[in-house]
Design a protein around this motif. Structure first.
Motif, PDB file in Angstrom:
ATOM      1  N   GLN A 250       0.837  -1.203  -0.076  1.00 49.67           N
ATOM      2  CA  GLN A 250      -0.017   0.003  -0.181  1.00 49.67           C
ATOM      3  C   GLN A 250       0.997   1.314  -0.006  1.00 49.67           C
ATOM      4  O   GLN A 250       0.477   2.034  -0.623  1.00 49.67           O
ATOM      5  CB  GLN A 250      -0.914   0.041   1.183  1.00 49.67           C
ATOM      6  N   THR A 251       2.054   1.154   0.540  1.00 48.79           N
ATOM      7  CA  THR A 251       3.138   2.431   0.687  1.00 48.79           C
ATOM      8  C   THR A 251       3.490   2.682  -0.603  1.00 48.79           C
ATOM      9  O   THR A 251       3.735   3.719  -0.994  1.00 48.79           O
ATOM     10  CB  THR A 251       3.847   2.385   1.868  1.00 48.79           C
ATOM     11  N   ILE A 252       3.475   1.426  -1.438  1.00 49.06           N
ATOM     12  CA  ILE A 252       4.294   1.642  -2.755  1.00 49.06           C
ATOM     13  C   ILE A 252       3.089   2.313  -3.619  1.00 49.06           C
ATOM     14  O   ILE A 252       3.299   2.953  -4.296  1.00 49.06           O
ATOM     15  CB  ILE A 252       4.678   0.338  -3.435  1.00 49.06           C
ATOM     16  N   ILE A 253       1.891   1.662  -3.566  1.00 45.49           N
ATOM     17  CA  ILE A 253       0.806   2.140  -4.457  1.00 45.49           C
ATOM     18  C   ILE A 253       0.394   3.724  -4.174  1.00 45.49           C
ATOM     19  O   ILE A 253       0.114   4.409  -5.000  1.00 45.49           O
ATOM     20  CB  ILE A 253      -0.362   1.382  -4.401  1.00 45.49           C
ATOM     21  N   ASP A 254       0.691   3.952  -2.852  1.00 43.04           N
ATOM     22  CA  ASP A 254       0.320   5.299  -2.395  1.00 43.04           C
ATOM     23  C   ASP A 254       1.634   6.450  -2.937  1.00 43.04           C
ATOM     24  O   ASP A 254       1.361   7.610  -2.640  1.00 43.04           O
ATOM     25  CB  ASP A 254       0.217   5.484  -1.019  1.00 43.04           C
ATOM     26  N   GLY A 255       2.798   5.895  -3.489  1.00 39.81           N
ATOM     27  CA  GLY A 255       3.943   6.692  -3.629  1.00 39.81           C
ATOM     28  C   GLY A 255       4.720   7.058  -2.503  1.00 39.81           C
ATOM     29  O   GLY A 255       5.454   7.921  -2.702  1.00 39.81           O
ATOM     30  N   ASP A 256       4.235   6.320  -1.353  1.00 33.21           N
ATOM     31  CA  ASP A 256       5.010   6.937  -0.267  1.00 33.21           C
ATOM     32  C   ASP A 256       6.474   6.069   0.033  1.00 33.21           C
ATOM     33  O   ASP A 256       7.237   6.528   0.918  1.00 33.21           O
ATOM     34  CB  ASP A 256       4.270   6.589   1.225  1.00 33.21           C
ATOM     35  N   HIS A 257       6.587   5.164  -0.674  1.00 37.20           N
ATOM     36  CA  HIS A 257       7.559   4.250  -0.421  1.00 37.20           C
ATOM     37  C   HIS A 257       8.106   3.672  -1.830  1.00 37.20           C
ATOM     38  O   HIS A 257       7.490   3.281  -2.596  1.00 37.20           O
ATOM     39  CB  HIS A 257       7.420   3.084   0.478  1.00 37.20           C
ATOM     40  N   TRP A 258       9.511   3.811  -2.103  1.00 36.33           N
ATOM     41  CA  TRP A 258      10.069   3.315  -3.499  1.00 36.33           C
ATOM     42  C   TRP A 258      10.587   1.662  -3.216  1.00 36.33           C
ATOM     43  O   TRP A 258      11.213   1.532  -2.212  1.00 36.33           O
ATOM     44  CB  TRP A 258      11.138   4.184  -3.954  1.00 36.33           C
ATOM     45  N   PRO A 259      10.125   1.029  -4.116  1.00 30.38           N
ATOM     46  CA  PRO A 259      10.586  -0.578  -3.903  1.00 30.38           C
ATOM     47  C   PRO A 259      12.117  -0.617  -3.995  1.00 30.38           C
ATOM     48  O   PRO A 259      12.550  -0.026  -4.832  1.00 30.38           O
ATOM     49  CB  PRO A 259       9.900  -1.454  -4.826  1.00 30.38           C
ATOM     50  N   ASP A 260      12.877  -1.435  -3.364  1.00 33.81           N
ATOM     51  CA  ASP A 260      14.129  -1.736  -3.779  1.00 33.81           C
ATOM     52  C   ASP A 260      14.197  -2.291  -5.055  1.00 33.81           C
ATOM     53  O   ASP A 260      13.384  -3.152  -5.553  1.00 33.81           O
ATOM     54  CB  ASP A 260      14.778  -2.238  -2.563  1.00 33.81           C
ATOM     55  N   ILE A 261      15.622  -2.864  -5.238  1.00 36.74           N
ATOM     56  CA  ILE A 261      15.934  -3.479  -6.646  1.00 36.74           C
ATOM     57  C   ILE A 261      15.372  -5.002  -6.735  1.00 36.74           C
ATOM     58  O   ILE A 261      14.865  -5.315  -7.506  1.00 36.74           O
ATOM     59  CB  ILE A 261      17.515  -3.433  -6.905  1.00 36.74           C
ATOM     60  N   SER A 262      15.648  -5.532  -5.580  1.00 34.17           N
ATOM     61  CA  SER A 262      15.129  -7.051  -5.511  1.00 34.17           C
ATOM     62  C   SER A 262      13.719  -7.099  -5.768  1.00 34.17           C
ATOM     63  O   SER A 262      13.014  -8.025  -6.413  1.00 34.17           O
ATOM     64  CB  SER A 262      15.709  -7.620  -4.411  1.00 34.17           C
TER      65      SER A 262
END
Length: 127
Positions: free
Chosen positions: A95-107
């Motif tokens: 949800q934090t990724i979808i909300d744009g609050d967190h960027w996923p790491d490379i893996s």
């Protein structure tokens, strides 16, 4: 037994509006009072309406990772928690990724690309 599924085709805005009115009138009935034939009519009319709308309203594919994640979740007909499980992350992290609050790491980007068949250029843009 003969297939009695109704077939509708919408070719213009007037037909579209008329069919929407017909669907609305049938849907005003209580679900318990709707016959199998009426349910088949509603479904057939709705499919014709959707086909017409898709032919005249082009909806572009999302270009952001967040939008594509939402689209894949919808396409998979799953809830966020199920998509998160597929990706091996928590629902909160998704949800934090979808909300744009967190960027996923490379893996995680690699997992997203592989599991959800997301183009590499989209995932690379989020590195």
């Amino acid at each position: 037994m003969e297939n009695l599924t109704p077939n509708y085709k919408v070719t213009n805005d007037d037909e579209h509006a008329a069919l929407i009115q017909k669907v609305g009138a049938l849907m005003e009935k209580d679900e318990a009072d709707t016959t199998a034939e009426e349910n088949a009519q509603i479904r057939a009319m709705a499919e014709a309406i959707m086909a017409y709308e898709q032919s005249i309203y082009e909806i572009p594919e999302p270009s952001t990772l967040e939008g594509i994640l939402e689209l894949r979740r919808y396409d998979m007909m799953c809830e966020g928690k199920d998509l998160a499980k597929t990706l091996g992350i928590s629902n909160e992290e998704l949800q934090t990724i979808i909300d744009g609050d967190h960027w996923p790491d490379i893996s995680l980007l690699k997992v997203i690309r592989e599991k959800l068949d997301i183009p590499a250029d989209i995932t690379l843009a989020h590195m």
